[in-house]
Design an enzyme around this catalytic site. Structure first.
Site, PDB file in Angstrom:
ATOM      1  N   LYS A 115       3.171  16.563  20.414  1.00  0.00           N
ATOM      2  CA  LYS A 115       3.477  15.323  21.140  1.00  0.00           C
ATOM      3  C   LYS A 115       4.719  15.472  21.994  1.00  0.00           C
ATOM      4  CE  LYS A 115       0.958  11.691  18.845  1.00  0.00           C
ATOM      5  NZ  LYS A 115       0.942  10.365  18.250  1.00  0.00           N
ATOM      6  N   LYS A 197      -8.880  18.553  19.456  1.00  0.00           N
ATOM      7  CA  LYS A 197      -9.267  17.352  18.700  1.00  0.00           C
ATOM      8  C   LYS A 197      -9.700  16.230  19.647  1.00  0.00           C
ATOM      9  CE  LYS A 197      -6.234  14.259  17.164  1.00  0.00           C
ATOM     10  NZ  LYS A 197      -5.221  13.477  16.431  1.00  0.00           N
ATOM     11  N   LYS A 200      -7.698   9.589  20.968  1.00  0.00           N
ATOM     12  CA  LYS A 200      -7.767   8.329  21.711  1.00  0.00           C
ATOM     13  C   LYS A 200      -6.850   8.348  22.927  1.00  0.00           C
ATOM     14  CE  LYS A 200      -5.888   5.852  17.722  1.00  0.00           C
ATOM     15  NZ  LYS A 200      -4.679   6.472  17.203  1.00  0.00           N
TER      16      LYS A 200
HETATM   17  P1  TYM Z   1      -4.150   8.062  14.042  1.00  0.00           P
HETATM   18  O1  TYM Z   1      -4.015   6.657  14.484  1.00  0.00           O
HETATM   19  O2  TYM Z   1      -3.900   9.144  15.023  1.00  0.00           O
HETATM   20  O3  TYM Z   1      -5.615   8.294  13.474  1.00  0.00           O
HETATM   21  C1  TYM Z   1      -6.166   7.445  12.474  1.00  0.00           C
HETATM   22  C2  TYM Z   1      -7.010   8.257  11.529  1.00  0.00           C
HETATM   23  O4  TYM Z   1      -8.063   8.894  12.250  1.00  0.00           O
HETATM   24  C3  TYM Z   1      -8.073  10.300  11.961  1.00  0.00           C
HETATM   25  N1  TYM Z   1      -8.521  11.007  13.172  1.00  0.00           N
HETATM   26  C4  TYM Z   1      -9.515  11.903  13.191  1.00  0.00           C
HETATM   27  N2  TYM Z   1     -10.313  12.370  12.230  1.00  0.00           N
HETATM   28  C5  TYM Z   1     -11.246  13.282  12.584  1.00  0.00           C
HETATM   29  N3  TYM Z   1     -11.407  13.743  13.857  1.00  0.00           N
HETATM   30  C6  TYM Z   1     -10.610  13.304  14.849  1.00  0.00           C
HETATM   31  N4  TYM Z   1     -10.794  13.744  16.088  1.00  0.00           N
HETATM   32  C7  TYM Z   1      -9.610  12.335  14.543  1.00  0.00           C
HETATM   33  N5  TYM Z   1      -8.670  11.679  15.278  1.00  0.00           N
HETATM   34  C8  TYM Z   1      -8.016  10.890  14.413  1.00  0.00           C
HETATM   35  C9  TYM Z   1      -6.629  10.623  11.608  1.00  0.00           C
HETATM   36  O5  TYM Z   1      -6.543  11.803  10.836  1.00  0.00           O
HETATM   37  C10 TYM Z   1      -6.214   9.386  10.843  1.00  0.00           C
HETATM   38  O6  TYM Z   1      -6.623   9.486   9.493  1.00  0.00           O
HETATM   39  N6  TYM Z   1       0.043   8.799  11.435  1.00  0.00           N
HETATM   40  C11 TYM Z   1      -1.309   8.292  11.361  1.00  0.00           C
HETATM   41  C12 TYM Z   1      -1.364   6.847  10.990  1.00  0.00           C
HETATM   42  C13 TYM Z   1      -0.617   6.499   9.744  1.00  0.00           C
HETATM   43  C14 TYM Z   1      -1.033   6.740   8.416  1.00  0.00           C
HETATM   44  C15 TYM Z   1      -0.015   6.189   7.595  1.00  0.00           C
HETATM   45  C16 TYM Z   1      -2.170   7.350   7.859  1.00  0.00           C
HETATM   46  C17 TYM Z   1       0.583   5.871   9.687  1.00  0.00           C
HETATM   47  N7  TYM Z   1       0.961   5.671   8.389  1.00  0.00           N
HETATM   48  C18 TYM Z   1      -0.094   6.256   6.192  1.00  0.00           C
HETATM   49  C19 TYM Z   1      -2.237   7.421   6.458  1.00  0.00           C
HETATM   50  C20 TYM Z   1      -1.215   6.874   5.650  1.00  0.00           C
HETATM   51  C21 TYM Z   1      -1.952   8.449  12.730  1.00  0.00           C
HETATM   52  O7  TYM Z   1      -1.307   8.602  13.739  1.00  0.00           O
HETATM   53  O8  TYM Z   1      -3.300   8.317  12.725  1.00  0.00           O
END
Ligand code: TYM
Length: 332
Positions: A115, A197, A200
């Protein structure tokens, strides 16, 4: 663990339109825990501001992400669904945990490296300490399991290290959480570059299938997906594009790779891509219908936010109080 029930916790950032990666890698799996576990699923708006957000869009996506949780099958009576900034204990515990986290540990986080390359004009301290806020999210609820996609596993492992370090100094404070990465949807890749990956925040909308894309758009995006010069539908090394499409097809149909290979024997990539698009559109149609109905009633979503925040605060307050006491903060 809280009151003899294991706890499941996870979060999604309202930082962009959610993708089938978010759906297959995370949200769809959240409801697996609803019956047996005490579940907390959070819309992590404080995480989202580590990169610049348009305030009106962030507000809109916060409502949308909550509505999508419910549209994807999370019953708010069985799961605590809430918005991170409504529970101030997250930011407070994050500060405390910052004092138990090493600079070197944070420097090793691959997402920070990625990032900070992508947002070279805004490498802020929040982007660097983001995994500490994530650790606070998880530890506040004495979490046992954290269902996430594979890209978040490193952050959950850091959270475990922080919790273990804190517990060594102040015993019996935190439950040590376990990341749960579903085998099939662990990492859904970009349709334009299957070595990357699906994200979004990708600027190329054709690389990404959004949960809210309409049927024609979904089918068109899959038709255009990058594959290879081979013609047979086989899961094999070097066939990243086809492997990704087979993974997506498998996630939506429950079929194994061998079953998919047999199903498409003698068929070209065109037929297969159409089939992937169709199963994806079919699976998302009821989610979209529910989502649009939920989004029409903003007052109901706000009532849900309030109820979720009250429930979450009750647990968050208990853990933060315990931590503050152990640290020697004076209570008045
Ligand atoms: P975020 O918002 O990027 O993504 C949310 C969830 O989606 C999963 N994910 C994917 N899984 C498979 N293939 C993909 N291409 C893909 N893109 C996203 C992510 O692994 C995630 O599970 N830091 C985290 C959010 C967060 C969080 C937490 C998660 C904040 N606090 C506490 C668990 C526990 C994040 O940015 O996810």
């Amino acid at each position: 663990m809280f009151q003899d029930r294991l706890v499941s916790y996870s979060g999604v950032q309202p930082s962009g339109n959610l993708t089938i990666g978010n759906y297959l890698g995370a949200i769809r799996n959240f409801s697996l825990y609803s019956e047996k576990y005490k579940c907390f699923y959070c819309v992590v708006d404080e995480h989202a501001i580590t990169v610049r957000q348009n305030p009106a869009e962030l507000r809109r996506r916060t409502y949308e992400t909550l509505a999508l949780y419910m549209a994807c099958g999370l019953d708010p009576e069985k799961n605590t669904l809430y918005v991170q900034s409504h529970v101030h204990e997250h930011a407070e515990l994050a500060w405390i945990l910052n004092c138990f986290t090493g600079f070197g540990e944070l420097s090793r986080m691959t997402q920070f490296k990625d990032k900070s390359q992508k947002h070279a004009d805004n490498i802020n301290a929040g982007l660097f300490t983001y995994p500490v806020l994530m650790a606070a999210d998880i530890l506040l609820y004495q979490t046992d399991v954290v269902p996430v996609g594979i890209d978040q596993k490193q952050h959950v492992e850091l959270c475990r290290d922080i919790a273990e370090r804190f517990n060594q100094i102040h015993p019996d404070t935190f439950t040590i959480p376990e990341p749960i990465v579903s085998k099939s949807g662990m990492k859904i890749m970009s349709l334009a570059d299957p070595t990357k990956k699906m994200s979004k925040s990708d600027e190329n909308a054709n690389a990404v299938v959004y949960i809210l894309d309409d049927r024609d758009t979904i089918i068109r995006k899959f038709k255009r997906a990058v594959t290879d010069s081979d013609t047979s539908v086989r899961f094999a090394e070097g066939k990243d594009g086809i492997n990704n499409l087979m993974t997506i097809y498998s996630c939506f149909t429950g079929k194994t790779m061998e079953e998919i290979e047999r199903e498409f024997e003698g068929h070209g990539y065109g037929d297969f891509k159409l089939a992937v698009g169709e199963v994806c559109a079919d699976a998302l149609a009821p989610v979209q219908e529910k989502f649009h109905a939920l989004l029409k009633d903003k007052a109901a979503l706000e009532a849900q936010m309030k109820k979720g925040a009250e429930e979450a605060s009750y647990y968050a307050r208990r853990t933060l109080g315990k931590v503050q006491k152990k640290l020697g903060f004076v209570k008045i």
